[in-house]
Design a protein around this motif. Sequence first.
Motif, PDB file in Angstrom:
ATOM      1  N   LYS A  39       0.996  -1.115   0.039  1.00  0.00           N
ATOM      2  CA  LYS A  39      -0.131   0.100   0.009  1.00  0.00           C
ATOM      3  C   LYS A  39       0.996   1.093   0.041  1.00  0.00           C
ATOM      4  CE  LYS A  39      -4.163  -1.850   2.156  1.00  0.00           C
ATOM      5  NZ  LYS A  39      -3.847  -3.262   2.175  1.00  0.00           N
ATOM      6  N   LYS A  40       1.975   1.318   0.585  1.00  0.00           N
ATOM      7  CA  LYS A  40       2.908   2.388   0.642  1.00  0.00           C
ATOM      8  C   LYS A  40       3.540   2.636  -0.620  1.00  0.00           C
ATOM      9  CE  LYS A  40       3.910   2.249   5.817  1.00  0.00           C
ATOM     10  NZ  LYS A  40       4.984   2.350   6.846  1.00  0.00           N
ATOM     11  N   LEU A  41       3.667   1.485  -1.319  1.00  0.00           N
ATOM     12  CA  LEU A  41       4.195   1.408  -2.524  1.00  0.00           C
ATOM     13  C   LEU A  41       3.282   2.200  -3.372  1.00  0.00           C
ATOM     14  CD1 LEU A  41       6.749   0.763  -4.603  1.00  0.00           C
ATOM     15  CD2 LEU A  41       5.564  -1.320  -4.901  1.00  0.00           C
ATOM     16  N   VAL A  42       2.107   1.703  -3.779  1.00  0.00           N
ATOM     17  CA  VAL A  42       1.091   2.336  -4.344  1.00  0.00           C
ATOM     18  C   VAL A  42       1.004   3.741  -4.192  1.00  0.00           C
ATOM     19  CG1 VAL A  42      -1.357   2.306  -4.844  1.00  0.00           C
ATOM     20  CG2 VAL A  42      -0.161   0.075  -4.671  1.00  0.00           C
ATOM     21  N   MET A  43       0.835   4.110  -2.835  1.00  0.00           N
ATOM     22  CA  MET A  43       0.777   5.574  -2.632  1.00  0.00           C
ATOM     23  C   MET A  43       1.857   6.426  -3.045  1.00  0.00           C
ATOM     24  SD  MET A  43      -0.527   6.058   1.472  1.00  0.00           S
ATOM     25  CE  MET A  43      -0.606   7.807   1.097  1.00  0.00           C
TER      26      MET A  43
ATOM     27  N   HIS B 221      -4.602   7.118  -3.630  1.00  0.00           N
ATOM     28  CA  HIS B 221      -3.782   8.001  -2.954  1.00  0.00           C
ATOM     29  C   HIS B 221      -4.480   8.177  -1.412  1.00  0.00           C
ATOM     30  CE1 HIS B 221       0.202   9.669  -2.233  1.00  0.00           C
ATOM     31  NE2 HIS B 221      -0.537  10.667  -1.408  1.00  0.00           N
ATOM     32  N   ALA B 222      -5.672   8.794  -1.584  1.00  0.00           N
ATOM     33  CA  ALA B 222      -6.452   9.151  -0.307  1.00  0.00           C
ATOM     34  C   ALA B 222      -6.865   7.985   0.390  1.00  0.00           C
ATOM     35  CB  ALA B 222      -7.633  10.276  -0.877  1.00  0.00           C
TER      36      ALA B 222
ATOM     37  N   LEU C 149      -4.163   3.041   5.661  1.00  0.00           N
ATOM     38  CA  LEU C 149      -2.963   2.941   6.566  1.00  0.00           C
ATOM     39  C   LEU C 149      -2.925   3.728   7.934  1.00  0.00           C
ATOM     40  CD1 LEU C 149      -0.133   3.435   3.735  1.00  0.00           C
ATOM     41  CD2 LEU C 149      -0.735   1.162   4.951  1.00  0.00           C
ATOM     42  N   THR C 150      -3.414   5.152   7.824  1.00  0.00           N
ATOM     43  CA  THR C 150      -3.744   5.665   9.319  1.00  0.00           C
ATOM     44  C   THR C 150      -4.480   4.752  10.207  1.00  0.00           C
ATOM     45  OG1 THR C 150      -3.594   7.690   8.290  1.00  0.00           O
ATOM     46  CG2 THR C 150      -4.587   7.751  10.260  1.00  0.00           C
ATOM     47  N   ARG C 151      -5.640   4.207   9.794  1.00  0.00           N
ATOM     48  CA  ARG C 151      -6.431   3.378  10.590  1.00  0.00           C
ATOM     49  C   ARG C 151      -5.699   2.501  11.186  1.00  0.00           C
ATOM     50  NH1 ARG C 151     -11.920   4.454  10.573  1.00  0.00           N
ATOM     51  NH2 ARG C 151     -12.585   2.072  11.023  1.00  0.00           N
TER      52      ARG C 151
END
Length: 204
Positions: free
Chosen positions: A14-18, A75-76, A82-84
Amino acid sequence: MSKSNPIFSSTVGKKLVMSLTGLFLCLFLIVHLIGNLQLFYNDAGYAFNKYAVFMTTFPPIKIVSYLLYASVIIHALYALILTRKNKAARPIGYKVYDGNAGSKWNSRNMGILGTIVLVFLVTHMQNFWYQYHWGEVPYIEYTKDLATGEISHQEISASDFHEFTSYVENGKEITKAKDLYRQVEFAFENIGLVVLYIIAMGAL
């Protein structure tokens, strides 16, 4: 033995996608900025309005626009996920926490900065993209002397405009277009909008 998660469903994925969507948004922003520099030409918006038509009608650009919308949403969405997930992993905060240690202010407040950018994007799209397609944008007619390059212009009514047209007649290029250039002038007469743009540029 449990199977490992696919790369794009894992936290790292997910961080890679972001990162990839963020990079795409930054590249688009640079290209968009270069195009918008045509606002500074002393031609009553002739170049900028033709650029606006190109950006909204050229098929490859329209495809890139759809990719842009998808990138913003992904992105949003991943940022929220990820924050949750991070909060769920540590529901109880650190007993001793020095927020300034080893990190910069912007990295600790990406949620705030991201929210500012999101508000900016929505406002920007509403003022220009939405207005250009469905709002009440002024109309303009340019007459360019092909021999001298001199450009004259006049505002025209909605009844005189059906769609973008550009043709040559008696050595002169006649162009009728929606006057997004004037719409930009209207919008930035609002000091609140100017302040929002300045803050958003700082957030970026």
